[in-house]
Design a protein around this motif. Structure first.
Motif, PDB file in Angstrom:
ATOM      1  N   GLU A   1       0.833  -1.195   0.000  1.00 53.98           N
ATOM      2  CA  GLU A   1       0.000   0.000   0.000  1.00 53.98           C
ATOM      3  C   GLU A   1       0.875   1.256   0.000  1.00 53.98           C
ATOM      4  N   GLY A   2       0.602   2.151  -0.944  1.00 55.32           N
ATOM      5  CA  GLY A   2       1.294   3.429  -1.003  1.00 55.32           C
ATOM      6  C   GLY A   2       2.610   3.434  -1.751  1.00 55.32           C
ATOM      7  N   ASP A   3       3.047   2.284  -2.259  1.00 52.39           N
ATOM      8  CA  ASP A   3       4.320   2.240  -2.983  1.00 52.39           C
ATOM      9  C   ASP A   3       4.252   3.098  -4.242  1.00 52.39           C
ATOM     10  N   ALA A   4       5.392   3.671  -4.587  1.00 50.66           N
ATOM     11  CA  ALA A   4       5.535   4.456  -5.813  1.00 50.66           C
ATOM     12  C   ALA A   4       6.487   3.711  -6.742  1.00 50.66           C
ATOM     13  N   VAL A   5       5.971   3.302  -7.898  1.00 47.66           N
ATOM     14  CA  VAL A   5       6.748   2.564  -8.891  1.00 47.66           C
ATOM     15  C   VAL A   5       7.106   3.535 -10.019  1.00 47.66           C
ATOM     16  N   PHE A   6       8.363   3.513 -10.417  1.00 43.41           N
ATOM     17  CA  PHE A   6       8.819   4.337 -11.538  1.00 43.41           C
ATOM     18  C   PHE A   6       9.590   3.469 -12.516  1.00 43.41           C
ATOM     19  N   THR A   7       9.413   3.750 -13.795  1.00 47.12           N
ATOM     20  CA  THR A   7      10.217   3.113 -14.833  1.00 47.12           C
ATOM     21  C   THR A   7      10.940   4.218 -15.592  1.00 47.12           C
TER      22      THR A   7
END
Length: 69
Positions: free
Chosen positions: A56-62
């Motif tokens: 919950e709340g994780d920020a994923v970036f590519t």
């Protein structure tokens, strides 16, 4: 099914609890070899994506790797 809230490249999304980073990336149909990934600002190696569970709340970036010299 329990859903959790994450952000993916700045866009709010919901994914099932227990979703791995690899599963989340596959869901948006990104070719795995063409980009790097990070969760909460921490680089995640390509071979560690399947073992990286999202929370919950994780920020994923590519992002594209920058090469040159």
């Amino acid at each position: 099914m329990t859903l959790i809230n994450i952000t993916f490249n700045g866009e709010a999304r919901q994914v099932p609890a227990g979703t791995s980073l690899a599963d989340a990336l596959a869901a948006v149909e990104l070719p795995a070899a063409s980009f790097a990934s990070a969760v909460n600002g921490e680089f995640v190696a390509r071979d560690a994506r399947a073992q990286t569970a999202l929370a919950e709340g994780d920020a994923v970036f590519t992002f594209q790797a920058i090469t040159g010299g």
